[in-house]
Structure formats: structure tokens, C-alpha cells
Enzyme design. Structure first.
Site, mmCIF file in Angstrom:
data_model
loop_
_atom_site.group_PDB
_atom_site.id
_atom_site.type_symbol
_atom_site.label_atom_id
_atom_site.label_comp_id
_atom_site.label_asym_id
_atom_site.label_seq_id
_atom_site.Cartn_x
_atom_site.Cartn_y
_atom_site.Cartn_z
ATOM 1 N N ASP A 14 0.670 -1.140 0.062
ATOM 2 C CA ASP A 14 -0.172 -0.020 0.058
ATOM 3 C C ASP A 14 0.889 1.163 0.006
ATOM 4 O O ASP A 14 0.567 2.378 0.538
ATOM 5 C CB ASP A 14 -0.915 -0.022 1.284
ATOM 6 C CG ASP A 14 -1.788 -1.313 1.239
ATOM 7 O OD1 ASP A 14 -2.156 -1.585 0.221
ATOM 8 O OD2 ASP A 14 -2.174 -1.789 2.314
ATOM 9 N N LYS A 17 1.857 2.105 -4.992
ATOM 10 C CA LYS A 17 2.280 1.292 -6.420
ATOM 11 C C LYS A 17 1.581 1.687 -7.629
ATOM 12 O O LYS A 17 1.866 1.919 -8.423
ATOM 13 C CB LYS A 17 2.652 -0.033 -6.113
ATOM 14 C CG LYS A 17 3.399 -0.432 -4.982
ATOM 15 C CD LYS A 17 3.588 -1.850 -4.836
ATOM 16 C CE LYS A 17 2.404 -2.668 -4.078
ATOM 17 N NZ LYS A 17 2.019 -2.173 -2.734
ATOM 18 N N GLY A 41 -4.585 -4.602 -3.479
ATOM 19 C CA GLY A 41 -5.611 -3.464 -3.919
ATOM 20 C C GLY A 41 -4.932 -2.250 -4.307
ATOM 21 O O GLY A 41 -4.004 -1.390 -3.823
ATOM 22 N N HIS A 42 -4.949 -1.915 -5.665
ATOM 23 C CA HIS A 42 -3.891 -0.914 -6.113
ATOM 24 C C HIS A 42 -5.041 0.438 -6.936
ATOM 25 O O HIS A 42 -5.812 0.251 -7.663
ATOM 26 C CB HIS A 42 -3.016 -1.272 -7.558
ATOM 27 C CG HIS A 42 -2.235 -2.195 -6.904
ATOM 28 N ND1 HIS A 42 -1.174 -2.823 -7.745
ATOM 29 C CD2 HIS A 42 -1.735 -2.989 -5.603
ATOM 30 C CE1 HIS A 42 -0.431 -3.677 -7.143
ATOM 31 N NE2 HIS A 42 -0.833 -3.669 -5.779
ATOM 32 N N THR A 130 -5.821 -11.565 3.734
ATOM 33 C CA THR A 130 -6.861 -10.909 3.244
ATOM 34 C C THR A 130 -8.119 -11.675 3.161
ATOM 35 O O THR A 130 -8.984 -11.502 2.557
ATOM 36 C CB THR A 130 -6.433 -10.610 1.829
ATOM 37 O OG1 THR A 130 -6.004 -11.412 1.080
ATOM 38 C CG2 THR A 130 -5.326 -9.418 1.911
ATOM 39 N N GLN A 224 1.821 -6.248 -3.108
ATOM 40 C CA GLN A 224 2.458 -6.168 -1.742
ATOM 41 C C GLN A 224 3.518 -5.613 -1.446
ATOM 42 O O GLN A 224 3.807 -4.666 -2.185
ATOM 43 C CB GLN A 224 2.653 -7.822 -1.346
ATOM 44 C CG GLN A 224 1.185 -8.528 -0.974
ATOM 45 C CD GLN A 224 0.527 -9.130 -2.396
ATOM 46 O OE1 GLN A 224 1.330 -9.808 -3.261
ATOM 47 N NE2 GLN A 224 -0.441 -8.867 -2.621
ATOM 48 N N ALA A 304 -8.713 -1.282 8.876
ATOM 49 C CA ALA A 304 -7.753 -0.034 9.153
ATOM 50 C C ALA A 304 -6.557 -0.443 9.158
ATOM 51 O O ALA A 304 -5.742 -1.575 9.531
ATOM 52 C CB ALA A 304 -8.413 0.419 10.436
ATOM 53 N N LYS A 331 2.736 10.263 -0.970
ATOM 54 C CA LYS A 331 2.084 10.626 -0.091
ATOM 55 C C LYS A 331 2.868 11.702 0.938
ATOM 56 O O LYS A 331 2.352 11.619 2.351
ATOM 57 C CB LYS A 331 1.245 9.444 0.921
ATOM 58 C CG LYS A 331 0.479 8.474 0.038
ATOM 59 C CD LYS A 331 -0.014 7.470 0.808
ATOM 60 C CE LYS A 331 -1.595 7.927 1.247
ATOM 61 N NZ LYS A 331 -2.360 6.686 1.570
ATOM 62 N N GLY A 402 -0.071 13.577 -4.036
ATOM 63 C CA GLY A 402 -1.561 13.644 -3.957
ATOM 64 C C GLY A 402 -1.916 12.322 -4.658
ATOM 65 O O GLY A 402 -1.237 11.696 -5.431
HETATM 66 P P1 GDP Z 1 -0.848 0.177 -3.622
HETATM 67 O O1 GDP Z 1 -1.241 -1.026 -2.991
HETATM 68 O O2 GDP Z 1 0.635 0.314 -3.299
HETATM 69 O O3 GDP Z 1 -1.123 0.498 -4.961
HETATM 70 O O4 GDP Z 1 -1.451 1.180 -2.683
HETATM 71 P P2 GDP Z 1 -3.065 1.633 -2.152
HETATM 72 O O5 GDP Z 1 -3.751 1.826 -3.477
HETATM 73 O O6 GDP Z 1 -3.440 0.125 -1.591
HETATM 74 O O7 GDP Z 1 -3.029 2.698 -1.225
HETATM 75 C C1 GDP Z 1 -2.468 3.780 -1.411
HETATM 76 C C2 GDP Z 1 -3.568 4.869 -1.136
HETATM 77 O O8 GDP Z 1 -2.920 6.111 -1.196
HETATM 78 C C3 GDP Z 1 -4.661 4.893 -2.286
HETATM 79 O O9 GDP Z 1 -5.845 5.397 -1.701
HETATM 80 C C4 GDP Z 1 -4.114 6.097 -3.381
HETATM 81 O O10 GDP Z 1 -5.344 6.640 -4.104
HETATM 82 C C5 GDP Z 1 -3.534 7.097 -2.068
HETATM 83 N N1 GDP Z 1 -2.423 7.813 -2.635
HETATM 84 C C6 GDP Z 1 -1.420 7.685 -3.581
HETATM 85 N N2 GDP Z 1 -0.361 8.313 -3.693
HETATM 86 C C7 GDP Z 1 -0.836 9.351 -2.975
HETATM 87 C C8 GDP Z 1 -0.378 10.607 -2.763
HETATM 88 O O11 GDP Z 1 0.854 11.102 -2.963
HETATM 89 N N3 GDP Z 1 -0.901 11.471 -1.736
HETATM 90 C C9 GDP Z 1 -2.216 11.049 -1.073
HETATM 91 N N4 GDP Z 1 -2.741 11.955 -0.281
HETATM 92 N N5 GDP Z 1 -2.689 9.825 -1.334
HETATM 93 C C10 GDP Z 1 -2.024 8.852 -2.209
HETATM 94 P P1 IMO Z 2 -0.984 -4.337 -2.418
HETATM 95 O O1 IMO Z 2 -0.615 -4.943 -3.476
HETATM 96 C C1 IMO Z 2 -0.902 -4.749 2.419
HETATM 97 C C2 IMO Z 2 -1.012 -8.831 3.679
HETATM 98 C C3 IMO Z 2 -2.262 -9.046 4.674
HETATM 99 C C4 IMO Z 2 -1.505 -10.215 5.563
HETATM 100 C C5 IMO Z 2 -0.642 -10.814 4.766
HETATM 101 C C6 IMO Z 2 -0.953 -12.282 4.236
HETATM 102 O O2 IMO Z 2 -2.184 -3.510 -2.382
HETATM 103 O O3 IMO Z 2 0.210 -3.495 -1.534
HETATM 104 P P2 IMO Z 2 -2.434 -12.821 2.394
HETATM 105 O O4 IMO Z 2 -4.064 -12.606 1.923
HETATM 106 O O5 IMO Z 2 -1.599 -12.200 1.108
HETATM 107 O O6 IMO Z 2 -2.075 -14.289 2.423
HETATM 108 O O7 IMO Z 2 -2.046 -12.017 3.572
HETATM 109 O O8 IMO Z 2 -0.171 -9.916 3.605
HETATM 110 N N1 IMO Z 2 -1.350 -8.244 2.605
HETATM 111 C C7 IMO Z 2 -1.259 -6.919 2.073
HETATM 112 N N2 IMO Z 2 -0.905 -5.886 2.764
HETATM 113 N N3 IMO Z 2 -1.087 -4.360 0.755
HETATM 114 C C8 IMO Z 2 -1.244 -5.753 0.196
HETATM 115 O O9 IMO Z 2 -1.106 -5.614 -1.238
HETATM 116 C C9 IMO Z 2 -1.376 -6.880 0.666
HETATM 117 N N4 IMO Z 2 -1.433 -8.052 0.361
HETATM 118 C C10 IMO Z 2 -1.414 -9.064 1.525
HETATM 119 O O10 IMO Z 2 -2.858 -7.934 5.153
HETATM 120 O O11 IMO Z 2 -1.047 -9.325 6.599
HETATM 121 MG MG MG Z 3 -2.871 -1.763 -1.713
#
Ligand code: GDP
Ligand code: IMO
Ligand code: MG
Length: 416
Positions: A14, A17, A41-42, A130, A224, A304, A331, A402
Site C-alpha cells: 500500500d 504502487k 488493492g492498487h 486478506t 504487496q 484499518a 504521500k 496527491g
Molecule cells: P498500492 O497497493 O501500493 O497500490 O497502494 P493503495 O492503492 O493500496 O494505497 C495507496 C492509497 O494512497 C490510495 O488510496 C491512493 O489513492 C492514495 N495515494 C497514492 N499516492 C498518494 C499521494 O501522493 N498522496 C495522497 N494523499 N494519497 C495518495
Molecule cells: P498491495 O499490493 C498490504 C497482507 C495481509 C496479511 C498478509 C498475508 O495492495 O500492496 P495474504 O492474503 O496475502 O495471505 O495475507 O499480507 N497483504 C497486504 N497488505 N497490501 C497488500 O497488497 C497486501 N496483500 C497482502 O494483510 O498481513
Molecule cells: Mg494496496
């Protein structure tokens, strides 16, 4: 232009990416997922519209980009169908843009049932997965009893393999986990029609990637993060795949020599979702505020996310493990309100939360959201970035200010 970029999260996922992949695919011909599954979750924010991708590469939003799912990914046919429907309802074209390896292992409903039953059985010792069946699917892959997409092309062969596999799963579910078994017939009736509808995307993708990586540009999109790697992460609180650089080579069949640039995605603070050690975790108001300002709610499970200061010790480990050439710092804007900012420099062990060496600096307390030029950042924000560069001996080449596609500072053109 021929430049292939490997992209990986440096901490526990998270990091942002998806957003960076979306930015970079403007200049790419293909985007590849090589490990994980719909546990990811991207999030992409384009023209005010939020799109969350789980299984499909984040390049799918761009019509000139081929989105490829490599052999290292575990595919849930139901999740794939849901995601395709979601994209279609957002008017995003799929045809001629999506390619899925026929060697991908399939996540069955029984894998998910085992994942959930096992977490319940473990109670307090649970991983906090997850609940998508990722671990059990990879277990069957390594145990050589797994089911691959290629098995769906021959119905008799499919029935024979899926029957023995679900029989085994049901034995585990009923006798070991004291849980409800799944129906073999229902599984077949559900999955076979879905496979028929997505069969057109299923090929041997390695020659395609070989060709594009030789003549054009691929973004390899890690899911991940480094610390969730099965071998090098915070075991057993990890995911079940190799999230780091070598996972790309095994998960695609593309050699490491094809990669011209390895990019680490680092959040300006650290988060973790699920259980396991987190040395720089903040269990106070600052942590709560970071969660609030950063919208730190899991994009897959809605849980959370735990928040803490940036952990440089882990960043340095990620730099080594992934041979990083540079960092995209995301961020930054989330730190805008803070009076003081800390960076976790060193500690003895992951579980030793009492003995962490921090570096403290003044915050900038001005808005950075949407800033597009380095020189427009407040002095203290630039100092924060330089401090990260000095402590990691690696350059910050991109800064995200952002969630939107436009909120980006290019310090270096990593395609050059
Ligand atoms: P990923 O799994 O690495 O692709 O990241 P996620 O999408 O799970 O979580 C990143 C969260 O931060 C998402 O809600 C994005 O929309 C948000 N985000 C990404 N870059 C920025 C940033 O530079 N600033 C802010 N405020 N939010 C961001
Ligand atoms: P992205 O690509 C954050 C975490 C789960 C748990 C551990 C094992 O969005 O960054 P799993 O279901 O893979 O067997 O769970 O890994 N986890 C993640 N945490 N971002 C993810 O993906 C994750 N994918 C798995 O919360 O701790
Ligand atoms: Mg994610």
C-alpha cells in the site's frame, strides 16, 4: 525507446504502487503483474474517478498498454470476472489489451474456505490474511497438486484434477478445521462458464513479454511489499509469494538482465495491514491522524491500516534486496500538518520496539498537495527528502503529492 522498469513496494504494501504504475505507463507498451493475486488493492485516481485494481495490472486504464498477468500470479476466476465487469461498467476497453498466462495457478473457492477456516482456527496467532485463498493456492502449487488455467482447456483432464484436489480440501476442511466442505459440482458449474468467457485472454505470455521487453518498454508491477516476501519478510506474517525482484524473473520467465531500472515505492510514513511486527508503529494521536489524513483504509479488505514513522532500516533492506536504482516517495502531502516528523533509523530486532533510534526534524506545516516542481516544495519538505536520500544513499527520483495522476514531481526521467 527500450527501457524496462521493475517496481516494488519497500515496506508492507500500500505504498502507492498503483498510482505510480499509472503515471509511468504513459510511456510504456506493457504492464505486467508477476506474483500475488487479488489480495492486492492498487488505487488509481483519474479525473476524479477512483478505480481499484486487484488482479489486473494497473496499465489497463491506458489503451496503448498491453496488460499481462504472468505465470507467478494466482488467479481466482470469480475475482477476475468481477474485476472485468467493473472495468467494463467504467467503459474501459479490455479486448486485445489483456493477456493471462495459461500457467497461472487457479484459486478455487475451497482455497478461500481453507484460508478463512485456518485464520479462525489460529485465533490470536492468525496472520491477518486478506482471506482470498492466496496462501492455500500457492501451497498446492508447490505441492504439485495445483490446478492451472491450462487444465481448463481439456474438460476430462480438468474434472480428474479438480475432483482429487477438492476431495483433499474437503478432508482438511471437515476433519482438521471442523468447517463446512465445499461442493465439487457447484465449483465446476461456476468456474467452467467463467473460464469459457475469459479463455480468449489465456495464452503463453512469456514470448510476448520477451518481445516487448526487447523492443519496447514494460513496467513490472509488484504487489504487496518487500517485508511481505515469503523468504525475506517478517515471517510468518508475510504473504505466500516472492514479492521482491527475483519473484519477477520466476513469475514471468523474463531474465533480470532485461531490467534497466529498479524503482522502490516508499510511502513518506509506514503502514501495515494485518498482524506482525512493526517497529515504528504509532499507537497515539499522531498515528490516528496519519491514518485519517492518509485515508489508510485497506483497498481490498476495508480494514484499518496501522500507521507509523518511516522506517529507514527496512528501506535500506529493500534497496539491497531489490537492487533499487531510485525511490518514488509517495504521500508526502499527508505529512503537511505535522509539527515534528520522525524517521526510524535503527533498532536491534523487529520485536524490540523499546529501543529504536529516531531522527527528529521540523515539519513544514504548509500544503504540498498537487505541487509539481521540486523547487515549489517548502524548505523543510526538501530537507526531509534529502535526509531520506542521505540515510539510504539512494536518490528520490519521483515524489507523489496527491492521489491524482497529475500530482507528481519528476526529479529524474527514469526512462532515460
Ligand atoms: P498500492 O497497493 O501500493 O497500490 O497502494 P493503495 O492503492 O493500496 O494505497 C495507496 C492509497 O494512497 C490510495 O488510496 C491512493 O489513492 C492514495 N495515494 C497514492 N499516492 C498518494 C499521494 O501522493 N498522496 C495522497 N494523499 N494519497 C495518495
Ligand atoms: P498491495 O499490493 C498490504 C497482507 C495481509 C496479511 C498478509 C498475508 O495492495 O500492496 P495474504 O492474503 O496475502 O495471505 O495475507 O499480507 N497483504 C497486504 N497488505 N497490501 C497488500 O497488497 C497486501 N496483500 C497482502 O494483510 O498481513
Ligand atoms: Mg494496496
Amino acid at each position: 525507446m527500450n527501457k524496462n522498469i521493475f517496481l516494488v513496494g519497500t515496506h508492507w504494501g500500500d505504498e502507492g504502487k498503483g498510482k505510480i504504475v499509472d503515471v509511468l505507463t504513459e510511456n510504456a507498451s506493457a504492464c505486467v503483474r508477476f506474483q500475488g493475486g487479488h489480495n492486492a488493492g492498487h488505487t488509481l485516481l483519474i479525473g476524479g474517478k477512483k478505480i481499484i485494481l486487484h488482479l489486473i495490472p494497473s496499465g489497463i486504464l491506458r489503451d496503448h498498454v498491453k496488460s499481462i498477468i504472468g505465470n507467478g500470479v494466482v488467479v481466482s476466476l470469480e475475482a477476475l470476472q468481477d474485476e472485468l465487469n467493473d472495468l467494463k461498467s467504467n467503459n474501459i476497453a479490455i479486448q486485445d489489451k489483456l493477456f493471462i498466462s495459461k500457467f497461472c495457478h487457479v484459486i478455487l473457492p475451497s482455497h478461500q474456505a481453507i484460508d478463512i477456516a485456518r485464520e479462525k482456527y489460529l485465533g490470536k496467532a492468525s496472520i491477518g490474511t486478506t482471506g482470498r485463498g492466496i496462501g492455500p493456492a500457492y501451497e498446492d502449487k508447490v505441492a504439485r497438486r495445483g490446478l492451472r488455467l491450462i487444465d481448463f482447456f481439456n474438460h476430462e483432464h480438468l474434472i480428474s484434477r479438480i475432483t482429487s484436489l477438492i476431495d483433499y480440501h474437503n478432508f482438511l476442511l471437515s476433519n482438521y478445521y471442523k468447517s463446512t466442505p465445499v461442493s465439487l459440482n457447484e465449483t465446476i458449474d461456476k468456474l467452467v462458464p467463467i473460464f469459457k468467457s475469459i479463455k480468449k485472454y489465456v495464452i503463453d505470455v512469456t514470448p510476448l513479454m520477451m518481445e516487448i521487453s526487447t523492443n519496447s518498454t514494460i513496467i513490472f508491477e509488484g504487489a504487496q511489499g518487500t517485508m511481505l516476501d515469503i523468504d525475506h519478510g517478517t515471517y510468518p506474517y508475510v504473504t505466500s509469494s516472492n514479492t521482491i525482484f527475483p519473484g519477477m524473473t520466476t513469475g514471468t520467465g523474463i531474465g533480470s538482465d532485461k531490467i534497466n531500472y529498479s524503482l522502490g515505492i516508499t510511502k513518506s510514513y509506514t503502514t501495515r495491514v494485518g498482524n506482525g511486527p512493526f517497529p515504528t508503529e504509532l499507537k497515539d494521536d499522531i498515528g490516528d491522524n496519519l491514518a485519517k489524513w492518509g485515508g489508510e483504509i485497506g483497498a481490498t479488505t476495508g480494514r484499518a491500516r496501522r500507521c507509523g514513522w518511516l522506517d529507514i532500516k527496512i528501506l535500506n533492506k529493500a534497496i539491497e534486496l531489490n537492487n533499487l536504482n531510485g525511490i518514488a516517495l509517495t504521500k508526502l502531502d499527508v505529512l503537511d500538518n505535522l509539527e515534528k516528523i520522525k524517521i526510524g533509523k535503527d533498532y536491534n530486532s523487529f520485536n524490540d520496539v523499546a529501543d529504536i533510534e529516531y531522527l527528529e526534524m521540523d515539519g513544514w506545516q504548509t500544503l504540498t498537495k498537487g505541487i509539481k516542481k521540486l523547487k515549489d516544495l517548502p524548505k523543510n519538505a526538501r530537507h526531509y527528502i534529502e535526509t531520506i536520500e542521505n540515510l539510504s544513499n539512494t536518490s528520490v527520483d519521483l515524489i507523489s503529492t496527491g492521489a491524482s495522476r497529475e500530482d507528481i514531481i519528476f526529479i529524474k526521467n527514469i526512462f532515460e
